[in-house]
Design a protein around this motif. Structure first.
Motif, PDB file in Angstrom:
ATOM      1  N   ARG A  84       0.993  -1.190  -0.023  1.00 11.16           N
ATOM      2  CA  ARG A  84      -0.043  -0.031  -0.027  1.00 11.16           C
ATOM      3  C   ARG A  84       1.069   1.234  -0.140  1.00 11.16           C
ATOM      4  NH1 ARG A  84      -3.162  -1.459   3.858  1.00 11.16           N
ATOM      5  NH2 ARG A  84      -1.918  -0.693   5.556  1.00 11.16           N
ATOM      6  N   ALA A  87       2.703   1.686  -3.511  1.00 11.56           N
ATOM      7  CA  ALA A  87       2.037   2.391  -4.231  1.00 11.56           C
ATOM      8  C   ALA A  87       1.867   3.985  -4.289  1.00 11.56           C
ATOM      9  CB  ALA A  87       0.625   1.497  -4.083  1.00 11.56           C
ATOM     10  N   MET A  88       1.767   4.181  -2.956  1.00 12.64           N
ATOM     11  CA  MET A  88       1.661   5.737  -2.801  1.00 12.64           C
ATOM     12  C   MET A  88       2.717   6.376  -3.035  1.00 12.64           C
ATOM     13  SD  MET A  88      -0.898   6.357   0.428  1.00 12.64           S
ATOM     14  CE  MET A  88      -0.993   4.765   1.342  1.00 12.64           C
ATOM     15  N   HIS A  90       5.149   5.491  -5.138  1.00 15.97           N
ATOM     16  CA  HIS A  90       5.480   5.152  -6.690  1.00 15.97           C
ATOM     17  C   HIS A  90       4.693   6.489  -7.406  1.00 15.97           C
ATOM     18  CE1 HIS A  90       4.696   3.627 -10.690  1.00 15.97           C
ATOM     19  NE2 HIS A  90       6.116   3.479 -10.608  1.00 15.97           N
ATOM     20  N   ASP A  91       3.461   6.513  -6.643  1.00 13.91           N
ATOM     21  CA  ASP A  91       2.550   7.371  -7.445  1.00 13.91           C
ATOM     22  C   ASP A  91       3.045   8.856  -7.106  1.00 13.91           C
ATOM     23  OD1 ASP A  91       0.898   5.651  -8.500  1.00 13.91           O
ATOM     24  OD2 ASP A  91      -0.819   5.749  -6.837  1.00 13.91           O
ATOM     25  N   SER A  92       3.596   9.184  -6.093  1.00 17.12           N
ATOM     26  CA  SER A  92       4.415  10.613  -5.661  1.00 17.12           C
ATOM     27  C   SER A  92       5.751  10.646  -6.065  1.00 17.12           C
ATOM     28  CB  SER A  92       4.430  10.488  -4.215  1.00 17.12           C
ATOM     29  OG  SER A  92       3.044  10.548  -3.354  1.00 17.12           O
ATOM     30  N   GLY A  93       6.069   9.689  -7.264  1.00 20.59           N
ATOM     31  CA  GLY A  93       7.342   9.854  -7.730  1.00 20.59           C
ATOM     32  C   GLY A  93       8.766   9.649  -6.776  1.00 20.59           C
ATOM     33  N   ARG A  97      10.080   1.034  -9.196  1.00 24.14           N
ATOM     34  CA  ARG A  97      10.322  -0.435  -8.932  1.00 24.14           C
ATOM     35  C   ARG A  97      10.845  -1.023 -10.471  1.00 24.14           C
ATOM     36  NH1 ARG A  97       3.807  -0.540  -7.999  1.00 24.14           N
ATOM     37  NH2 ARG A  97       3.849   0.474  -6.239  1.00 24.14           N
TER      38      ARG A  97
END
Length: 142
Positions: A84, A87-88, A90-93, A97
């Motif tokens: 979880r 994922a956050m 990654h979405d925030s840069g 991965r």
């Protein structure tokens, strides 16, 4: 460590923390969290996002790779929680991965430059106020 960070230079100015001092600070935070956890067996008393970021920071500074599974084990964070937060991140840069070409089940994860810089800034916030005012981001290993 704190004494070194607060030591004055020859001109009476506060010394700025080095990349090695920030790495030492991150390792100390990880060790303190582990000691705290030992006092509460069976109860999760941690900040999983920060624990994960500290582990990623230390691994990047030391030039070591870490898998998603290894990250969860190192940070003492349950697998679903790791996924979880990653994922956050990654979405925030903050992270990248990378699938392992030799083992499709394994995913390598590491901080981006932006992620590394933000962790450094967060570690600096924990320093004495007078150091924060003069802090300039040190050159860290890529």
């Amino acid at each position: 460590m704190l004494g070194e960070l607060l030591a004055t230079t020859g001109e009476g100015e506060k010394a700025e923390p080095t990349a090695e001092q920030l790495l030492h600070e991150a390792r100390a935070k990880i060790a303190a969290r582990r000691r705290r956890q030992e006092l509460f067996p069976g109860i999760q008393v941690a900040d999983p996002a920060w624990d994960l970021l500290l582990e990623l920071f230390v691994h990047r500074c030391e030039g070591r790779r870490i898998s998603v599974t290894g990250l969860g084990l190192s940070a003492n964070v349950p697998g679903a929680t790791v996924l979880r937060w990653l994922a956050m991140f990654h979405d925030s840069g903050l992270i990248v991965r990378e699938p392992d070409p030799q083992d499709r089940r394994r995913i390598w994860v590491h901080l981006t430059d932006e992620g590394r810089d933000r962790v450094v800034k967060a570690l600096v916030v924990m320093l004495a106020p007078e150091q924060r005012e003069t802090f300039r981001l040190p050159q860290l290993a890529a």
